[in-house]
Design a protein around this motif. Structure first.
Motif, PDB file in Angstrom:
ATOM      1  N   ARG A  21       0.305 -18.493   0.516  1.00 34.88           N
ATOM      2  CA  ARG A  21       0.071 -19.530   1.675  1.00 34.88           C
ATOM      3  C   ARG A  21       1.452 -19.912   2.131  1.00 34.88           C
ATOM      4  O   ARG A  21       2.196 -20.682   1.249  1.00 34.88           O
ATOM      5  CB  ARG A  21      -0.795 -20.585   1.369  1.00 34.88           C
ATOM      6  CG  ARG A  21      -2.346 -20.044   1.186  1.00 34.88           C
ATOM      7  CD  ARG A  21      -3.079 -21.396   1.165  1.00 34.88           C
ATOM      8  NE  ARG A  21      -3.007 -22.324   1.986  1.00 34.88           N
ATOM      9  CZ  ARG A  21      -3.914 -23.511   1.666  1.00 34.88           C
ATOM     10  NH1 ARG A  21      -4.857 -23.438   0.733  1.00 34.88           N
ATOM     11  NH2 ARG A  21      -3.386 -24.723   2.561  1.00 34.88           N
ATOM     12  N   GLU A  22       1.849 -19.537   3.267  1.00 31.86           N
ATOM     13  CA  GLU A  22       3.365 -20.313   3.719  1.00 31.86           C
ATOM     14  C   GLU A  22       3.332 -21.483   4.116  1.00 31.86           C
ATOM     15  O   GLU A  22       4.186 -22.232   4.116  1.00 31.86           O
ATOM     16  CB  GLU A  22       3.761 -19.216   5.055  1.00 31.86           C
ATOM     17  CG  GLU A  22       5.257 -19.648   5.626  1.00 31.86           C
ATOM     18  CD  GLU A  22       5.467 -18.682   6.675  1.00 31.86           C
ATOM     19  OE1 GLU A  22       6.587 -18.519   6.648  1.00 31.86           O
ATOM     20  OE2 GLU A  22       4.705 -18.086   7.243  1.00 31.86           O
ATOM     21  N   ARG A  78       8.216 -13.180  -5.027  1.00 35.24           N
ATOM     22  CA  ARG A  78       7.685 -14.660  -4.122  1.00 35.24           C
ATOM     23  C   ARG A  78       8.406 -15.934  -4.520  1.00 35.24           C
ATOM     24  O   ARG A  78       8.686 -16.691  -3.818  1.00 35.24           O
ATOM     25  CB  ARG A  78       6.197 -14.736  -4.613  1.00 35.24           C
ATOM     26  CG  ARG A  78       5.144 -13.675  -4.046  1.00 35.24           C
ATOM     27  CD  ARG A  78       3.801 -13.906  -4.572  1.00 35.24           C
ATOM     28  NE  ARG A  78       2.883 -12.885  -4.061  1.00 35.24           N
ATOM     29  CZ  ARG A  78       2.359 -12.081  -4.734  1.00 35.24           C
ATOM     30  NH1 ARG A  78       2.021 -12.398  -5.979  1.00 35.24           N
ATOM     31  NH2 ARG A  78       1.601 -11.220  -4.193  1.00 35.24           N
ATOM     32  N   TRP A 109      11.120 -15.681  -2.313  1.00 34.98           N
ATOM     33  CA  TRP A 109      10.442 -16.137  -0.868  1.00 34.98           C
ATOM     34  C   TRP A 109      10.509 -17.730  -0.772  1.00 34.98           C
ATOM     35  O   TRP A 109      10.705 -18.253   0.092  1.00 34.98           O
ATOM     36  CB  TRP A 109       9.160 -15.607  -0.804  1.00 34.98           C
ATOM     37  CG  TRP A 109       8.248 -15.952   0.512  1.00 34.98           C
ATOM     38  CD1 TRP A 109       8.390 -15.268   1.554  1.00 34.98           C
ATOM     39  CD2 TRP A 109       7.108 -16.822   0.278  1.00 34.98           C
ATOM     40  NE1 TRP A 109       7.430 -16.130   2.538  1.00 34.98           N
ATOM     41  CE2 TRP A 109       6.680 -16.728   1.468  1.00 34.98           C
ATOM     42  CE3 TRP A 109       6.742 -17.716  -0.683  1.00 34.98           C
ATOM     43  CZ2 TRP A 109       5.733 -17.480   1.925  1.00 34.98           C
ATOM     44  CZ3 TRP A 109       5.408 -18.288  -0.288  1.00 34.98           C
ATOM     45  CH2 TRP A 109       5.221 -18.266   0.849  1.00 34.98           C
ATOM     46  N   HIS A 143      12.405 -20.235   1.571  1.00 33.06           N
ATOM     47  CA  HIS A 143      11.730 -21.418   2.660  1.00 33.06           C
ATOM     48  C   HIS A 143      12.220 -22.483   2.149  1.00 33.06           C
ATOM     49  O   HIS A 143      11.486 -23.699   2.827  1.00 33.06           O
ATOM     50  CB  HIS A 143       9.985 -21.302   2.101  1.00 33.06           C
ATOM     51  CG  HIS A 143       9.429 -19.902   3.040  1.00 33.06           C
ATOM     52  ND1 HIS A 143       9.659 -18.806   2.895  1.00 33.06           N
ATOM     53  CD2 HIS A 143       8.766 -20.417   4.114  1.00 33.06           C
ATOM     54  CE1 HIS A 143       8.766 -18.048   3.719  1.00 33.06           C
ATOM     55  NE2 HIS A 143       8.370 -19.111   4.577  1.00 33.06           N
TER      56      HIS A 143
END
Length: 405
Positions: free
Chosen positions: A252-253, A292, A295, A299
């Protein structure tokens, strides 16, 4: 007494900060000067002890943000723990702490033990009775009845029990509160690894009680629902963060964005054995899972270094194996070193006192052969470790010196 350490280069901690022909002056348990060798030597006492490593590198001691000293890294650490008395277990933990120190680790965060033994061990190390890194221990981790690692004694049911255990751990000297938000692989009889054990409301109680005691909260969370509950509650770090769901994954971003906004950091707890995991899990599937973490970093979520040492095949004498995971993710070597020093210290709340070579900081120092900016393997070649001002010659180096004499 003063100790002057001179080396071919000094890495100060933050990426890009490097001094050629650097020197570090230590007085008692504190760094008092850092600079080039002539500059620092000019400030030292006439009787200063000098150790010179012209082909080596001096840098801050490594920090391992996720270990379990009560586990022995065997194929069945839980069985070994059950078979050990507290006395035998404490002896084994002392040996594992020495392995970490031999490997250049000067601070560890222990995230769950039986009867607060890691707290006891930390006190013995702090007093100088035993060699080892500084231990920031959680004591008994909070878990649900029959939940993950319930055999460590931290089962709680309801708000009153949660508050009571947090207070008892804090009174015993815990430096962090650990809560098992989801199931885990070590507890075969417990909930599935993705299943949530505490609601967001219950986790809010954990955080509130921890804050009252002045302690941070580390949340073990594999499942996405558990990750979401931990983020809502406002924990300080999330351990593992593998985004699991029943039958697959649920990344979930929005949660990554919220983590970054709240300053919640993630510890992948990448075992030094991570390559074998990839082989068993499947190289392509493992790469998707591993990527991830990059990632998350992209973020804006801060990462910290931790080995999960103690669980099956996560050994205590190879922290570099875990650091190579970050190199695999594409981090430069200088940023990997910053990660296991400055960044992890920030996540543990100790960055104002350690993880840098700078005047006024705690004397947690590592000297290695070679240049880790060229090859991280150089970090395996520890020549000298100074933990809290106490010099320690790694066992490998001492044995070699005896053999040569």
């Amino acid at each position: 007494m003063e100790l002057l350490i001179c080396a071919g280069q000094a890495l100060l901690g933050p990426a890009g900060q490097r001094i050629k022909d650097g020197a570090v002056l230590i007085r008692d348990d504190t760094i008092v000067a850092v600079g080039t060798e002539p500059e620092v030597l000019a400030t030292a006492a006439p009787d200063v002890a000098v150790l010179s490593f012209p082909d080596g590198t001096v840098l801050p001691g490594l920090i391992d943000g996720h270990v379990h000293l009560a586990f022995d890294a065997s194929s069945d650490p839980v069985g070994a723990l059950h078979a050990s008395s507290d006395t035998d277990l404490l002896l084994g933990m002392a040996g594992r702490a020495r392995q970490l120190l031999d490997s250049g680790v000067t601070t560890v965060r222990d995230l769950g033990d039986r009867h607060g033994l890691a707290i006891q061990l930390g006190r013995a190390i702090e007093s100088g009775t035993l060699p080892g890194p500084r231990v920031l221990a959680a004591g008994m981790p909070l878990t649900s009845p029959g939940g993950h690692c319930g055999f460590l004694g931290g089962e709680v049911d309801g708000e009153d029990a949660i508050r009571d255990l947090v207070r008892r751990n804090a009174s015993a000297g815990a430096a962090v509160v650990k809560v098992m938000v989801t199931g885990g692989g070590l507890t075969k009889s417990g909930p599935p690894i993705w299943a949530t054990q505490f609601s967001a409301a219950e986790l809010a109680v954990v955080v509130e009680e921890a804050r009252a005691a002045g302690l941070p909260v580390a949340a073990h969370a594999h499942g996405t629902d558990g990750i979401a509950a931990a983020v809502t509650a406002g924990v300080d770090t999330i351990e593992h963060c593998t985004w699991m769901a029943d039958g697959g994954f649920d990344v979930r971003e929005d949660l990554a964005i919220e983590m970054a906004a709240k300053g919640i950091r993630v510890c992948p707890a990448a075992s030094p054995n991570w390559r074998r995991f990839a082989e068993r899990f499947g190289t392509e599937r493992a790469k998707v899972m591993f990527d991830r973490y990059r990632w998350l970093h992209d973020h804006g979520v801060g990462l910290l270094a931790g080995t999960d040492a103690g669980v099956p095949h996560a050994v205590f004498d190879n922290p570099v194996g875990s650091l190579e995971f970050f190199e695999y993710l594409g981090f430069s070597r200088e940023h990997v070193i910053e990660l296991t020093t400055v960044s992890t210290a920030e996540a543990l709340g100790i960055a104002a006192e350690t993880a840098r070579l700078a005047a006024g900081y705690r004397a947690d120092v590592l000297v290695v052969d070679g240049d880790p900016l060229t090859d991280l393997d150089a970090l395996r070649q520890a020549r000298l470790v100074v933990a809290g001002g106490r010099p320690h010659v790694p066992t490998r180096v001492a044995v070699r010196a005896l053999s040569a004499s």
